[in-house]
Design a protein around this motif. Sequence first.
Motif, PDB file in Angstrom:
ATOM      1  N   ASN A   1       0.747  -1.272   0.056  1.00 20.72           N
ATOM      2  CA  ASN A   1      -0.043   0.026  -0.046  1.00 20.72           C
ATOM      3  C   ASN A   1       1.082   1.412  -0.004  1.00 20.72           C
ATOM      4  OD1 ASN A   1       0.743   0.820   2.699  1.00 20.72           O
ATOM      5  ND2 ASN A   1      -0.924  -0.581   3.597  1.00 20.72           N
ATOM      6  N   GLY A   2       0.235   2.210  -0.067  1.00 20.02           N
ATOM      7  CA  GLY A   2       1.174   3.673  -0.158  1.00 20.02           C
ATOM      8  C   GLY A   2       1.859   4.042   1.062  1.00 20.02           C
ATOM      9  N   ARG A   3       1.424   3.526   2.259  1.00 17.88           N
ATOM     10  CA  ARG A   3       2.178   3.647   3.265  1.00 17.88           C
ATOM     11  C   ARG A   3       3.400   2.760   3.495  1.00 17.88           C
ATOM     12  NH1 ARG A   3      -1.330   4.969   8.383  1.00 17.88           N
ATOM     13  NH2 ARG A   3       0.706   6.427   9.211  1.00 17.88           N
TER      14      ARG A   3
ATOM     15  N   TYR B   1       0.942  13.975   8.893  1.00 24.76           N
ATOM     16  CA  TYR B   1       1.811  13.687  10.208  1.00 24.76           C
ATOM     17  C   TYR B   1       3.204  14.255  10.120  1.00 24.76           C
ATOM     18  CZ  TYR B   1      -2.263  11.003  12.066  1.00 24.76           C
ATOM     19  OH  TYR B   1      -3.624  10.641  12.012  1.00 24.76           O
ATOM     20  N   LEU B   2       3.592  15.187  11.122  1.00 26.08           N
ATOM     21  CA  LEU B   2       5.151  15.585  11.068  1.00 26.08           C
ATOM     22  C   LEU B   2       5.754  14.871  12.491  1.00 26.08           C
ATOM     23  CD1 LEU B   2       7.456  16.959   9.971  1.00 26.08           C
ATOM     24  CD2 LEU B   2       6.324  19.010  10.773  1.00 26.08           C
ATOM     25  N   ILE B   3       6.588  14.027  12.291  1.00 26.73           N
ATOM     26  CA  ILE B   3       7.059  13.297  13.319  1.00 26.73           C
ATOM     27  C   ILE B   3       8.596  13.545  13.645  1.00 26.73           C
ATOM     28  CG2 ILE B   3       7.260  11.207  14.774  1.00 26.73           C
ATOM     29  CD1 ILE B   3       4.394  11.651  13.877  1.00 26.73           C
ATOM     30  N   ASP B   4       8.830  14.091  14.726  1.00 24.03           N
ATOM     31  CA  ASP B   4      10.367  14.235  15.263  1.00 24.03           C
ATOM     32  C   ASP B   4      10.767  12.854  15.822  1.00 24.03           C
ATOM     33  OD1 ASP B   4      12.574  14.514  16.773  1.00 24.03           O
ATOM     34  OD2 ASP B   4      12.175  16.597  16.901  1.00 24.03           O
TER      35      ASP B   4
ATOM     36  N   ASP C   1      -5.047   8.347  11.703  1.00 34.22           N
ATOM     37  CA  ASP C   1      -5.514   8.240  10.129  1.00 34.22           C
ATOM     38  C   ASP C   1      -4.563   7.620   9.155  1.00 34.22           C
ATOM     39  OD1 ASP C   1      -6.647   9.226   7.780  1.00 34.22           O
ATOM     40  OD2 ASP C   1      -6.353  11.240   8.053  1.00 34.22           O
ATOM     41  N   LYS C   2      -5.088   6.331   8.766  1.00 33.94           N
ATOM     42  CA  LYS C   2      -4.211   5.651   7.901  1.00 33.94           C
ATOM     43  C   LYS C   2      -4.072   6.245   6.505  1.00 33.94           C
ATOM     44  CE  LYS C   2      -3.437   2.699  11.166  1.00 33.94           C
ATOM     45  NZ  LYS C   2      -2.232   2.810  12.041  1.00 33.94           N
ATOM     46  N   SER C   3      -4.838   7.176   6.137  1.00 38.06           N
ATOM     47  CA  SER C   3      -5.017   7.638   4.845  1.00 38.06           C
ATOM     48  C   SER C   3      -3.822   9.028   4.781  1.00 38.06           C
ATOM     49  CB  SER C   3      -6.094   8.108   4.343  1.00 38.06           C
ATOM     50  OG  SER C   3      -6.680   9.000   4.948  1.00 38.06           O
ATOM     51  N   SER C   4      -3.434   9.197   5.892  1.00 35.34           N
ATOM     52  CA  SER C   4      -2.424  10.541   5.790  1.00 35.34           C
ATOM     53  C   SER C   4      -1.034  10.141   5.694  1.00 35.34           C
ATOM     54  CB  SER C   4      -2.327  11.388   7.012  1.00 35.34           C
ATOM     55  OG  SER C   4      -3.690  11.878   7.472  1.00 35.34           O
TER      56      SER C   4
ATOM     57  N   MET D   1       9.346   1.349  10.792  1.00 39.80           N
ATOM     58  CA  MET D   1       7.955   2.070  10.115  1.00 39.80           C
ATOM     59  C   MET D   1       7.258   0.967   9.977  1.00 39.80           C
ATOM     60  SD  MET D   1       7.423   5.383  10.734  1.00 39.80           S
ATOM     61  CE  MET D   1       5.865   5.448   9.821  1.00 39.80           C
ATOM     62  N   ARG D   2       7.459  -0.135   8.925  1.00 37.25           N
ATOM     63  CA  ARG D   2       6.819  -1.271   8.546  1.00 37.25           C
ATOM     64  C   ARG D   2       5.864  -1.787   9.642  1.00 37.25           C
ATOM     65  NH1 ARG D   2      11.012  -1.896   5.164  1.00 37.25           N
ATOM     66  NH2 ARG D   2      10.505  -1.352   2.786  1.00 37.25           N
ATOM     67  N   SER D   3       6.662  -1.849  10.813  1.00 34.15           N
ATOM     68  CA  SER D   3       6.188  -2.644  12.049  1.00 34.15           C
ATOM     69  C   SER D   3       5.043  -1.559  12.644  1.00 34.15           C
ATOM     70  CB  SER D   3       6.907  -3.118  12.730  1.00 34.15           C
ATOM     71  OG  SER D   3       7.869  -2.460  13.334  1.00 34.15           O
ATOM     72  N   ALA D   4       5.118  -0.294  12.314  1.00 43.22           N
ATOM     73  CA  ALA D   4       4.360   0.727  13.367  1.00 43.22           C
ATOM     74  C   ALA D   4       3.167   0.937  12.477  1.00 43.22           C
ATOM     75  CB  ALA D   4       5.185   2.022  13.586  1.00 43.22           C
ATOM     76  N   ILE D   5       2.903   0.624  11.135  1.00 43.49           N
ATOM     77  CA  ILE D   5       1.720   1.319  10.476  1.00 43.49           C
ATOM     78  C   ILE D   5       0.949  -0.247  10.273  1.00 43.49           C
ATOM     79  CG2 ILE D   5       2.703   3.454   9.851  1.00 43.49           C
ATOM     80  CD1 ILE D   5       3.310   2.283   7.177  1.00 43.49           C
TER      81      ILE D   5
END
Length: 90
Positions: free
Chosen positions: A2-4, A26-29, A64-67, A86-90
């Motif tokens: 998918n896009g994410r 989402y802007l994540i530090d 929000d999974k589309s963002s 990231m793959r495991s986080a989404i």
Amino acid sequence: MNGRDQYKEISSDELSQWIESGKNFYLIDVLVADHFQKIHLPKALQACVFEVTFTEQMKSITSDKSSKIVLYGSSRRSSSRRPSRMRSAI
């Protein structure tokens, strides 16, 4: 896929355009909380990529999974951990 699951590096100019245009993302530090408390980009959220709870932190702040998600840190070291974590986080 998918896009994410796709990763793209964006420039600071592109990020500024996203912020100014009100784009939904989402802007994540990804740095430690102490650093985040001292300095971070406006509207940024914090999830430390160096902590074992990074996956849970990301899930709790990106509902929000589309963002799109924009991660930033202070160096390549912090962003080099991004794809597998990231793959495991989404």
